[in-house]
Design a protein around this motif. Structure first.
Motif, mmCIF file in Angstrom:
data_model
loop_
_atom_site.group_PDB
_atom_site.id
_atom_site.type_symbol
_atom_site.label_atom_id
_atom_site.label_comp_id
_atom_site.label_asym_id
_atom_site.label_seq_id
_atom_site.Cartn_x
_atom_site.Cartn_y
_atom_site.Cartn_z
ATOM 1 N N LEU A 177 1.111 -1.206 -0.006
ATOM 2 C CA LEU A 177 -0.069 -0.146 0.006
ATOM 3 C C LEU A 177 0.934 1.398 0.116
ATOM 4 O O LEU A 177 1.807 1.202 0.596
ATOM 5 C CB LEU A 177 -0.902 0.010 1.231
ATOM 6 N N ASN A 178 0.473 2.349 -0.370
ATOM 7 C CA ASN A 178 1.059 3.465 -0.702
ATOM 8 C C ASN A 178 1.544 4.013 0.931
ATOM 9 O O ASN A 178 2.318 4.894 0.693
ATOM 10 C CB ASN A 178 0.264 4.808 -1.291
ATOM 11 N N GLY A 179 0.657 3.814 1.842
ATOM 12 C CA GLY A 179 1.112 4.340 3.008
ATOM 13 C C GLY A 179 2.368 3.622 3.778
ATOM 14 O O GLY A 179 2.798 3.799 4.695
ATOM 15 N N GLY A 180 2.915 2.528 3.211
ATOM 16 C CA GLY A 180 3.949 1.658 3.646
ATOM 17 C C GLY A 180 3.467 0.159 4.012
ATOM 18 O O GLY A 180 4.370 -0.673 4.356
ATOM 19 N N LEU A 181 2.096 -0.038 4.378
ATOM 20 C CA LEU A 181 1.891 -1.525 4.706
ATOM 21 C C LEU A 181 2.077 -2.330 3.637
ATOM 22 O O LEU A 181 1.713 -1.871 2.523
ATOM 23 C CB LEU A 181 0.233 -1.383 5.436
ATOM 24 N N LEU A 182 2.386 -3.695 4.263
ATOM 25 C CA LEU A 182 2.388 -4.519 2.903
ATOM 26 C C LEU A 182 2.012 -5.924 3.617
ATOM 27 O O LEU A 182 1.989 -6.358 4.672
ATOM 28 C CB LEU A 182 3.853 -4.677 2.266
ATOM 29 N N PHE A 183 1.467 -6.709 2.564
ATOM 30 C CA PHE A 183 1.441 -8.364 2.889
ATOM 31 C C PHE A 183 1.696 -9.067 1.581
ATOM 32 O O PHE A 183 1.612 -8.630 0.367
ATOM 33 C CB PHE A 183 -0.201 -8.290 3.447
ATOM 34 N N ASN A 184 1.976 -10.339 2.123
ATOM 35 C CA ASN A 184 2.285 -11.264 1.095
ATOM 36 C C ASN A 184 2.471 -12.508 1.385
ATOM 37 O O ASN A 184 2.204 -12.936 2.726
ATOM 38 C CB ASN A 184 3.862 -10.997 0.509
ATOM 39 N N GLY A 185 2.215 -13.490 0.343
ATOM 40 C CA GLY A 185 2.301 -15.038 0.683
ATOM 41 C C GLY A 185 3.685 -15.522 -0.069
ATOM 42 O O GLY A 185 3.868 -15.095 -1.052
ATOM 43 N N GLY A 186 3.979 -16.693 -0.077
ATOM 44 C CA GLY A 186 4.948 -17.159 -0.847
ATOM 45 C C GLY A 186 5.223 -18.841 -0.442
ATOM 46 O O GLY A 186 4.481 -19.379 0.445
ATOM 47 N N TYR A 187 6.360 -19.009 -0.904
ATOM 48 C CA TYR A 187 6.581 -20.770 -0.978
ATOM 49 C C TYR A 187 8.085 -20.764 -1.088
ATOM 50 O O TYR A 187 8.629 -19.999 -1.904
ATOM 51 C CB TYR A 187 6.158 -21.475 -2.001
ATOM 52 N N GLY A 188 8.634 -21.610 -0.193
ATOM 53 C CA GLY A 188 10.389 -21.784 -0.365
ATOM 54 C C GLY A 188 10.550 -23.358 -0.096
ATOM 55 O O GLY A 188 9.696 -24.122 0.579
ATOM 56 N N PHE A 189 11.586 -23.652 -0.743
ATOM 57 C CA PHE A 189 11.963 -25.075 -0.640
ATOM 58 C C PHE A 189 13.595 -25.035 -0.662
ATOM 59 O O PHE A 189 14.282 -24.345 -1.388
ATOM 60 C CB PHE A 189 11.272 -25.955 -2.007
ATOM 61 N N GLY A 190 14.020 -25.951 0.057
ATOM 62 C CA GLY A 190 15.471 -26.250 0.183
ATOM 63 C C GLY A 190 15.962 -27.277 -0.917
ATOM 64 O O GLY A 190 15.266 -28.215 -1.249
ATOM 65 N N PHE A 191 17.274 -27.027 -1.310
ATOM 66 C CA PHE A 191 18.023 -27.928 -2.104
ATOM 67 C C PHE A 191 18.788 -28.756 -1.428
ATOM 68 O O PHE A 191 19.294 -29.982 -1.812
ATOM 69 C CB PHE A 191 18.835 -27.124 -3.117
ATOM 70 N N THR A 192 19.210 -28.500 -0.125
ATOM 71 C CA THR A 192 20.289 -29.263 0.644
ATOM 72 C C THR A 192 19.596 -30.536 1.250
ATOM 73 O O THR A 192 18.483 -30.223 1.823
ATOM 74 C CB THR A 192 20.851 -28.055 1.527
ATOM 75 N N ASN A 193 20.257 -31.468 1.374
ATOM 76 C CA ASN A 193 19.717 -32.573 2.009
ATOM 77 C C ASN A 193 19.874 -32.267 3.621
ATOM 78 O O ASN A 193 20.881 -31.951 4.102
ATOM 79 C CB ASN A 193 20.736 -33.678 1.577
ATOM 80 N N ALA A 194 18.806 -32.465 4.343
ATOM 81 C CA ALA A 194 18.982 -31.973 5.878
ATOM 82 C C ALA A 194 19.526 -33.156 6.620
ATOM 83 O O ALA A 194 19.977 -32.873 7.810
ATOM 84 C CB ALA A 194 17.547 -31.946 6.565
ATOM 85 N N ILE A 195 19.956 -34.231 5.985
ATOM 86 C CA ILE A 195 20.589 -35.232 6.954
ATOM 87 C C ILE A 195 21.932 -34.913 6.757
ATOM 88 O O ILE A 195 22.491 -34.549 5.709
ATOM 89 C CB ILE A 195 20.679 -36.799 5.956
ATOM 90 N N PRO A 196 22.650 -35.141 7.983
ATOM 91 C CA PRO A 196 24.099 -34.682 7.934
ATOM 92 C C PRO A 196 24.880 -35.545 7.062
ATOM 93 O O PRO A 196 24.797 -36.575 6.802
ATOM 94 C CB PRO A 196 24.653 -35.189 9.502
ATOM 95 N N LYS A 197 26.124 -34.808 6.507
ATOM 96 C CA LYS A 197 26.955 -35.401 5.221
ATOM 97 C C LYS A 197 27.259 -36.895 5.761
ATOM 98 O O LYS A 197 27.246 -37.803 4.769
ATOM 99 C CB LYS A 197 27.705 -34.651 5.113
ATOM 100 N N ASP A 198 27.930 -37.158 6.752
ATOM 101 C CA ASP A 198 28.521 -38.526 7.230
ATOM 102 C C ASP A 198 27.341 -39.555 7.454
ATOM 103 O O ASP A 198 27.735 -40.642 7.775
ATOM 104 C CB ASP A 198 29.457 -38.027 8.413
ATOM 105 N N LYS A 199 26.132 -39.269 7.804
ATOM 106 C CA LYS A 199 24.948 -40.062 7.970
ATOM 107 C C LYS A 199 24.382 -40.517 6.844
ATOM 108 O O LYS A 199 23.192 -41.216 6.819
ATOM 109 C CB LYS A 199 24.331 -39.559 9.034
#
Length: 207
Positions: free
Chosen positions: A165-187
């Motif tokens: 909005l012109n007064g400065g207020l804002l709102f949004n929605g979105g989506y995020g996804f990770g590429f990194t494997n959450a399992i530790p490397k050595d496991k």
């Protein structure tokens, strides 16, 4: 990781000197989840409701486009309800991250404000985590070794759509996804991956 942060800070400094920068804060709710992949099969547990808080800078680049770096504290994780050997098990993995998003934003002027769409990479650093299973609770450790529980770094992409909005207020929605494997490397075992993902809704203000 240090190189990425250095490049981001240099870009922010150079662009700030040439543009009228606006700053803002926003916060909201996350519907966090994860995708489990094993031998080509993919499944998702149920969502975990968490929250996020973001401080950001909006740096005009040219006309309708801006560069919007930020720093976000957010929760990730998932819930699961499975049956093993005819015995049901319920659990919840709750994780906290400090995340640096580097978003490109396109603005479309309207009578009362600006519609915007954005996308960009992020880098998350694990801060804390817990696993609740039945009546027990365990603190999770971030690291790459066999004694660790979660990989410390989460790299990925996010997308968002919102209205400013012109007064400065804002709102949004979105989506995020990770590429990194959450399992530790050595496991890690072959063909087994856990990737974070989340839908989010935000309300904020820029000045």
């Amino acid at each position: 990781m240090k190189k990425l942060l250095t490049i981001a800070l240099l870009c922010l400094t150079v662009l700030s000197l040439k543009a009228q920068v606006k700053y803002g804060l926003k916060a909201g709710v996350n519907f966090a989840n994860a995708t489990f992949k094993n031998a080509g099969l993919s499944t998702s547990p149920s969502s975990l409701t968490t929250f996020h808080v973001t401080g950001f800078a909006d740096i005009p680049i040219d006309g309708m486009f801006s560069f919007q770096p930020g720093i976000t504290y957010l929760g990730k994780g998932y819930k699961y309800d499975i049956t093993i050997n005819d015995s049901p098990e319920k659990g919840e993995t709750s994780l906290s991250y400090l995340e640096v998003p580097l978003n490109g934003i396109a603005y479309f002027p309207t009578r009362s404000g600006r519609l915007f769409i954005g996308a960009g990479p992020y880098m998350g650093i694990g801060i804390s985590g817990t696993l609740e299973q039945g009546n027990t609770e365990k603190d999770l450790k971030f690291g790459t070794g066999t004694d660790d529980d979660v990989s410390p770094i989460d790299l990925g992409l996010n997308f968002m759509l919102g209205y400013h909005l012109n007064g400065g207020l804002l709102f949004n929605g979105g989506y995020g996804f990770g590429f990194t494997n959450a399992i530790p490397k050595d496991k890690r075992a072959d063909d087994i991956k856990i990737n974070h993902k989340q839908f989010f809704l935000s309300l904020g203000y820029s000045f």
